[in-house]
Design a protein around this motif. Sequence first.
Motif, PDB file in Angstrom:
ATOM      1  N   UNK A 296       4.145   8.857  -0.306  1.00 27.26           N
ATOM      2  CA  UNK A 296       3.454   9.703  -1.270  1.00 27.26           C
ATOM      3  C   UNK A 296       4.096  11.091  -1.359  1.00 27.26           C
ATOM      4  N   UNK A 297       4.456  11.659  -0.215  1.00 28.04           N
ATOM      5  CA  UNK A 297       5.079  12.987  -0.201  1.00 28.04           C
ATOM      6  C   UNK A 297       6.450  12.950  -0.891  1.00 28.04           C
ATOM      7  N   UNK A 298       7.233  11.912  -0.592  1.00 27.06           N
ATOM      8  CA  UNK A 298       8.566  11.801  -1.200  1.00 27.06           C
ATOM      9  C   UNK A 298       8.449  11.595  -2.709  1.00 27.06           C
TER      10      UNK A 298
ATOM     11  N   UNK B  75       0.827  -1.206   0.000  1.00 24.35           N
ATOM     12  CA  UNK B  75       0.000   0.000   0.000  1.00 24.35           C
ATOM     13  C   UNK B  75       0.860   1.254   0.000  1.00 24.35           C
ATOM     14  N   UNK B  76       1.988   1.183   0.684  1.00 21.94           N
ATOM     15  CA  UNK B  76       2.911   2.317   0.728  1.00 21.94           C
ATOM     16  C   UNK B  76       3.423   2.652  -0.666  1.00 21.94           C
ATOM     17  N   UNK B  77       3.801   1.635  -1.419  1.00 20.19           N
ATOM     18  CA  UNK B  77       4.273   1.853  -2.789  1.00 20.19           C
ATOM     19  C   UNK B  77       3.172   2.372  -3.697  1.00 20.19           C
ATOM     20  N   UNK B  78       1.968   1.799  -3.557  1.00 21.88           N
ATOM     21  CA  UNK B  78       0.847   2.261  -4.376  1.00 21.88           C
ATOM     22  C   UNK B  78       0.527   3.720  -4.075  1.00 21.88           C
ATOM     23  N   UNK B  79       0.592   4.097  -2.802  1.00 23.15           N
ATOM     24  CA  UNK B  79       0.339   5.488  -2.410  1.00 23.15           C
ATOM     25  C   UNK B  79       1.350   6.427  -3.050  1.00 23.15           C
ATOM     26  N   UNK B  80       2.611   6.018  -3.097  1.00 24.67           N
ATOM     27  CA  UNK B  80       3.640   6.835  -3.725  1.00 24.67           C
ATOM     28  C   UNK B  80       3.362   7.057  -5.201  1.00 24.67           C
TER      29      UNK B  80
ATOM     30  N   UNK C  72      -1.612  13.776  -0.475  1.00 26.47           N
ATOM     31  CA  UNK C  72      -2.504  13.285   0.577  1.00 26.47           C
ATOM     32  C   UNK C  72      -3.643  12.466  -0.010  1.00 26.47           C
ATOM     33  N   UNK C  73      -4.248  12.956  -1.089  1.00 28.38           N
ATOM     34  CA  UNK C  73      -5.324  12.205  -1.731  1.00 28.38           C
ATOM     35  C   UNK C  73      -4.854  10.855  -2.245  1.00 28.38           C
ATOM     36  N   UNK C  74      -3.645  10.804  -2.806  1.00 28.04           N
ATOM     37  CA  UNK C  74      -3.102   9.530  -3.287  1.00 28.04           C
ATOM     38  C   UNK C  74      -2.888   8.543  -2.167  1.00 28.04           C
ATOM     39  N   UNK C  75      -2.359   9.015  -1.039  1.00 28.63           N
ATOM     40  CA  UNK C  75      -2.112   8.129   0.103  1.00 28.63           C
ATOM     41  C   UNK C  75      -3.415   7.592   0.667  1.00 28.63           C
ATOM     42  N   UNK C  76      -4.418   8.447   0.831  1.00 28.47           N
ATOM     43  CA  UNK C  76      -5.690   8.012   1.401  1.00 28.47           C
ATOM     44  C   UNK C  76      -6.432   7.061   0.472  1.00 28.47           C
ATOM     45  N   UNK C  77      -6.364   7.323  -0.835  1.00 28.81           N
ATOM     46  CA  UNK C  77      -7.018   6.434  -1.793  1.00 28.81           C
ATOM     47  C   UNK C  77      -6.412   5.037  -1.740  1.00 28.81           C
ATOM     48  N   UNK C  78      -5.096   4.950  -1.634  1.00 25.77           N
ATOM     49  CA  UNK C  78      -4.414   3.648  -1.626  1.00 25.77           C
ATOM     50  C   UNK C  78      -4.820   2.801  -0.423  1.00 25.77           C
ATOM     51  N   UNK C  79      -5.027   3.435   0.738  1.00 26.99           N
ATOM     52  CA  UNK C  79      -5.317   2.646   1.942  1.00 26.99           C
ATOM     53  C   UNK C  79      -6.801   2.386   2.148  1.00 26.99           C
TER      54      UNK C  79
ATOM     55  N   UNK D  64       2.181  10.740  -6.793  1.00 32.61           N
ATOM     56  CA  UNK D  64       3.080  11.370  -7.757  1.00 32.61           C
ATOM     57  C   UNK D  64       2.371  11.713  -9.061  1.00 32.61           C
ATOM     58  N   UNK D  65       1.773  10.719  -9.717  1.00 26.92           N
ATOM     59  CA  UNK D  65       1.207  10.970 -11.046  1.00 26.92           C
ATOM     60  C   UNK D  65      -0.003  11.887 -10.996  1.00 26.92           C
TER      61      UNK D  65
END
Length: 603
Positions: free
Chosen positions: A225-227, A183-188, A198-205, A192-193
Motif C-alpha cells: 500500500x505504501x509503495x 490481499x497485498x495487491x488489493x491493499x496496494x 494505512x487505511x487501504x491496507x487495513x480495509x483489505x485485510x 493508492x486510489x
Amino acid sequence: MSSPLKRLWREYLILYRNVTYVRMLVIGILLGVLTGIASVLFFLGIEYFKHLIQGQWAGLSLPAPAGESMFHGHGGEHYRPWIIPLSCLAVGLITGWLVERFLPQSISGMTDGTDAMIKAFHKDKGVINPRAPIIKGITSIFTIASGGSAGREGPISQIGAGLGSWLADRLGLSIKERRILMLTGAAGGLGAVFRAPLGGALTAIEVIYKEDFESEAIVPAVISSVVAYSIFTFAFGTAPMFGIPQFSFSNIFELPFYVILAFACAFTGWMYVRTFQFLKYSVFEKMRARVGIMWTMAAGGLIMGMFGMMYPKVISGGYGWLEQAILGELTVTTMIVVVLAKTLATSITLGSGMSGGMFAPALFVGGMTGGVVGFSAHKFYPDVVTQPGGYVMVGMAAFFAGVANAPIGPLVMVCELTQGYGLLAPLMLASAICLVVNRKTSLYENQLENKFESPAHINDATINILEKLHVHEFFQRGRVTILEESITLKALTDIIAGTNEFFFPVKNHEGEITGILSLNDVRNLLYEECLFDLVIVGELARPPVTLEENDDLYTALLKFVDSDLGQIPVIKDDDPHTILGLINRADVFRAYTTHLKVIQAEE
C-alpha cells in the motif's frame, strides 16, 4: 565480487528463501509497484473518459474534489444531457456481451470486485481468472465515465488481487501465500486510489471477515500500500482527496448527536443493502433468466442513464458533491434526496450486473446521512455542534463499518483523508454502534464470520472440527465389564485374567457409577498376595469420568486430557448410570484426522 560480499549475499539469499516475512516484504514491494502503476492507469482512464463523455460530449459541469480536478472544468459548449443515457446503454451492451462470452460465472453470488476478491480468497484457493481483472477493470472505467453510479475502489481491489494471484503463480508460491498476495495487491490498489495507505491496507485485510482479520497479511499489505501510494502521489501529487478544513472534537455534549448519527447510518445502511439485494435478485435476476445477461445490463444502463440525465447528482462516484456537503454548500433537503436517489441509482447500476464498486457509493450515502444529522443539529444547537461538516466524515466511516463489518480500515482512512485525528473519538463511537446495530447486515455476500469458517484456515480449525462431531457417532457400543466397589483384589485378578480390557467402570450396590479403575493403577498390586483380601476395588478406583451420547468430541478430548484415561464410559443422556459402551482416546484422534482429510479434499 569480493569474498565478504559473496558471503553476505549468500546469507541474504538463505534468509530470503527461509524467512516468510522477508520473502513477503520483498514481494510486497514488487506488488506495490505493479498495483501502483495499475492504479495510475486506472485513475487516468476514469478521469479522462469522464471528462470526455460527461463534460465535453454531454456538456455537464459537475463538481470534483479538490485533489482530483486534473481533467475537470466547465462543460462543453453544447448541453446534450441525452448523451448520458446513450453512453450508459452502450456501455451496458458491451459489458454484457463481454461478461456473457468470457465471465458468465461472475454475475451471481458477488456484489462487486471486492466481493469477487473475497470469494476467491475463501472458495477458490486465491485463484483469479486473469481475464476478470482486465475485463472488469476496463468496463468499470467506462461504466463510471459514462455516468453509472459506481465506485473505482471495488474494481481496483479486484485488479490488485488479480495481480497478486498472477504473481504468486509466476513465483510458484503456495496456496496460503497466494491468498496473502491477493490481499497485498488489493491493499496496494485501495491505498493508492484513496491516497490513504494505512487505511487501504487495513480495509483489505479485514473486509474478508465479519469478526476477524487476516493478520498474516499485515506486513506485505502495508508495504504494498505504501509503495503503490508513493507511485500514485508521484503522478498526481500528495494533496488529499478533499480540500476541507481541520475538524476536531472538544465538546462532550456533542456525543449524543454522534450517537444519533450512528443510528441514522445504521438505518440508511440497512436500506442501502436491502434495496440493492431486492433489485438484483427480485428484478434483474428474473430479467436475466428471460432475456440474458447482455440485454439485462443494457436495460440497467439505460435506466441509470435516464435517471442520471434527470438528476446528475447520482452520476459516477459523487466525491465532488460529498466535498460540497462537507463544506456546507448543500441543503439538508438536498442531502436527504441524494441519499435515497444514490441508493436507488447504485442498486440499478450494479444490480443489473454492470461493472464498478459499492465502496464509493457507500461512502457517499454515509457521508450525506452524516450531513443531514450534522447540519440539522447545527441549526438547532449551533453552540454545541460547531463543525457540522465533520459529521459527513464520521458518517462515511460509520456507514461503511456497519454495512461491510470493517470498522478499523475506514476509520483510519477518514483520519488520513482529514489529515488528523481530531475526530477519532466520535469516529470510534459511531462506528462501534453502527457495527453492532447492523450486525446481521452485510454488503458483501461472500464475507465469512471468522477464520474458522474459511477454508483458508482449515489447519487452524481443530476445535471447530471436533465441536461438530459427536460421541454417539464414534464410541464402541456393547457389553462393558463393570466392577462393584466391594470386589477384592483377589477377585479382581481373576477378572483381569479373563479380559483384554484396561479400564473398568466401578459401581456401588445401588448401581451408581462411583469411579473408574485403570489397570495401570493396580498393576503393581496384582502380585501382592498379602493384600488380596484386604484391598477392594472401591479403594483403587479414580473419580468417575463419563460422557453422554450427544457430547461433542471436543468435550471428550478435554476429559481425556484431564483424566489421562485411555477409555471413558458413554452413558445415556437421560440415565447417568446406564453404560452404553466405551469411547477410546484413539477414536477421537482418528475422527479428527479423517474429517480433516475430507475437508482438505473438498477444498
